[in-house]
Design a protein around this motif. Structure first.
Motif, PDB file in Angstrom:
ATOM      1  N   UNK A 195     -46.234  17.511   1.343  1.00  0.00           N
ATOM      2  CA  UNK A 195     -47.578  17.290   0.818  1.00  0.00           C
ATOM      3  C   UNK A 195     -47.988  18.361  -0.187  1.00  0.00           C
ATOM      4  N   UNK A 196     -47.735  19.621   0.149  1.00  0.00           N
ATOM      5  CA  UNK A 196     -48.183  20.706  -0.728  1.00  0.00           C
ATOM      6  C   UNK A 196     -47.346  20.863  -1.969  1.00  0.00           C
ATOM      7  N   UNK A 197     -46.031  20.720  -1.851  1.00  0.00           N
ATOM      8  CA  UNK A 197     -45.148  20.937  -3.005  1.00  0.00           C
ATOM      9  C   UNK A 197     -44.803  19.642  -3.733  1.00  0.00           C
ATOM     10  N   UNK A 198     -44.542  18.562  -2.983  1.00  0.00           N
ATOM     11  CA  UNK A 198     -44.146  17.311  -3.624  1.00  0.00           C
ATOM     12  C   UNK A 198     -45.315  16.353  -3.840  1.00  0.00           C
ATOM     13  N   UNK A 251     -34.810  22.546  -7.082  1.00  0.00           N
ATOM     14  CA  UNK A 251     -35.332  21.395  -6.350  1.00  0.00           C
ATOM     15  C   UNK A 251     -36.843  21.521  -6.133  1.00  0.00           C
ATOM     16  N   UNK A 252     -37.315  22.742  -5.889  1.00  0.00           N
ATOM     17  CA  UNK A 252     -38.746  22.939  -5.704  1.00  0.00           C
ATOM     18  C   UNK A 252     -39.526  22.690  -6.988  1.00  0.00           C
ATOM     19  N   UNK A 253     -38.948  23.077  -8.115  1.00  0.00           N
ATOM     20  CA  UNK A 253     -39.628  22.822  -9.397  1.00  0.00           C
ATOM     21  C   UNK A 253     -39.712  21.325  -9.683  1.00  0.00           C
ATOM     22  N   UNK A 254     -38.699  20.584  -9.270  1.00  0.00           N
ATOM     23  CA  UNK A 254     -38.764  19.126  -9.436  1.00  0.00           C
ATOM     24  C   UNK A 254     -39.880  18.538  -8.574  1.00  0.00           C
ATOM     25  N   UNK A 255     -39.985  19.027  -7.335  1.00  0.00           N
ATOM     26  CA  UNK A 255     -41.065  18.536  -6.465  1.00  0.00           C
ATOM     27  C   UNK A 255     -42.431  18.794  -7.097  1.00  0.00           C
ATOM     28  N   UNK A 256     -42.614  20.009  -7.605  1.00  0.00           N
ATOM     29  CA  UNK A 256     -43.925  20.355  -8.164  1.00  0.00           C
ATOM     30  C   UNK A 256     -44.210  19.588  -9.452  1.00  0.00           C
TER      31      UNK A 256
END
Length: 355
Positions: A70-73, A204-209
């Motif tokens: 929820x918070x990142x993606x 992967x985290x940058x893609x989620x954000x």
């Protein structure tokens, strides 16, 4: 200036990519781990270990899982407790059907099975989002609890529907005392929290954000919404599954499907709202807030009334305070307690100068 950044130079790529680039952050984290591993097992009694610290750590792990999704993606979910139930019952079935599987491998496999279930229920996120996706995950919550209640195979045909964790050991060391349960839970949560911290600041985290901030723009620059959303559901469900296995094995010992009801899913949602969306630290702060506030309210209420306060009044007071705090954070500080900690660090960078 307590919190200094000036004069710190990074001369290598590993130093620039470190999870904690500032020495003060590294020392602070090392101090927290020393206290958690060396001080707390000595000074804390069984009540604090079993009733407060172990559930706090498990809540934190589940909140990290929901925060990833929820918070990142940016994918709203109300099925956290249902995914925890998948992890708990998967770990139980591995224990009774494959008893030779080590405990850590058992928990990892339970997380992977939960990740597969999370991906299955995350497929609708490719076509719907926001409120409609929340309703879809809510359906997953009710379906999973109903499945574990109605299908006896998951509970090994237990007449009461309650599963009991078998004796546990890791590398030949029995996990039976409060201290060993706490240290095992702490180790699992610390490793997974560090992995999550590393993951969300990587590719992967940058893609989620990017998907969270604007999915159409992310797709234009080459990010696949299919891969990003489903990977967020998989990683989030993995964390929730491991949290469910820890909840059933390390905290309760015996558990039934109704323990993973919709109320628990809302608890995790409250944690990340109060702690801070899109923050690993906020997951810990929110979990600590949810665990400690009822104890504080109960003690203050009994002290104020001399012990004559009825239990149902205390419970209803907790609900009202939780509701008021959630409204307060949504209006005043939507980024939660984690943002307040960031503001405090910015003040310490400038102190004693105002500018």
């Amino acid at each position: 200036m307590f919190y200094r950044e000036a004069g710190l130079f990074k001369t290598t790529y590993p130093a620039d990519q470190a999870i904690f680039p500032l020495p003060l952050d590294r020392w602070g984290m090392a101090g927290v781990l020393v206290v958690a591993y060396a001080v707390i097992p000595v000074v804390a009694d069984d009540y604090w270990l079993r009733s407060i610290l172990i559930p706090f750590l498990i809540y934190s792990l589940g909140a990290i899982g929901l925060n990833i999704l929820t918070g990142y993606a940016g994918q709203l979910s109300l099925g956290t407790a249902g995914f925890m139930a998948v992890g708990a019952f998967a770990a139980y079935n591995f224990s009774i059907r494959l008893p030779e599987v080590p405990l850590l491998v058992n928990f990892a496999l339970s997380g992977l099975i939960t990740a597969g279930v999370g991906v299955l229920f995350g497929i609708p996120s490719l076509r719907i989002k926001g409120f409609y996706l929340a309703v879809a995950t809510l359906a997953a919550q009710f379906f999973l609890v109903w499945l574990f209640t109605r299908v006896g195979w998951f509970t090994n045909y237990s007449p009461s529907g309650v599963i009991t964790a078998p004796p546990m050991q890791v590398f030949g060391i029995p996990i039976d005392s409060s201290v060993s349960r706490y240290l095992f839970t702490l180790s699992v949560v610390a490793v997974l929290a560090l992995a999550a911290k590393n993951m969300v600041r990587g590719n992967i985290g940058r893609k989620w954000m990017a998907i969270r901030d604007m999915d159409i723009a992310a797709e234009i620059i080459g990010i696949s919404p299919l891969g990003a959303k489903l990977s967020a559901f998989a990683v989030s469900s993995f964390y929730c599954g491991v949290a469910g296995a820890l909840w059933a094995y390390l905290y309760l010992g015996t558990v039934e499907p109704d323990a993973f009801g919709i109320d628990r899913s809302f608890q995790f949602l409250f944690m990340i709202i109060i702690g801070g969306l899109g923050s690993i630290l906020g997951s810990f702060l929110g979990a600590g807030f949810i665990v400690l506030l009822p104890i504080l309210i109960t003690n203050v209420g009994y002290l104020a009334t001399g012990g004559s306060l009825p239990a149902h009044v205390v419970t209803h007071t907790q609900y009202m305070i939780f509701g008021a705090l959630i409204v307060f954070f949504l209006i005043v500080e939507p980024h939660g307690l984690a943002r307040l900690w960031q503001i405090a660090k910015e003040k310490l960078r400038l102190w004693p100068f105002p500018y």
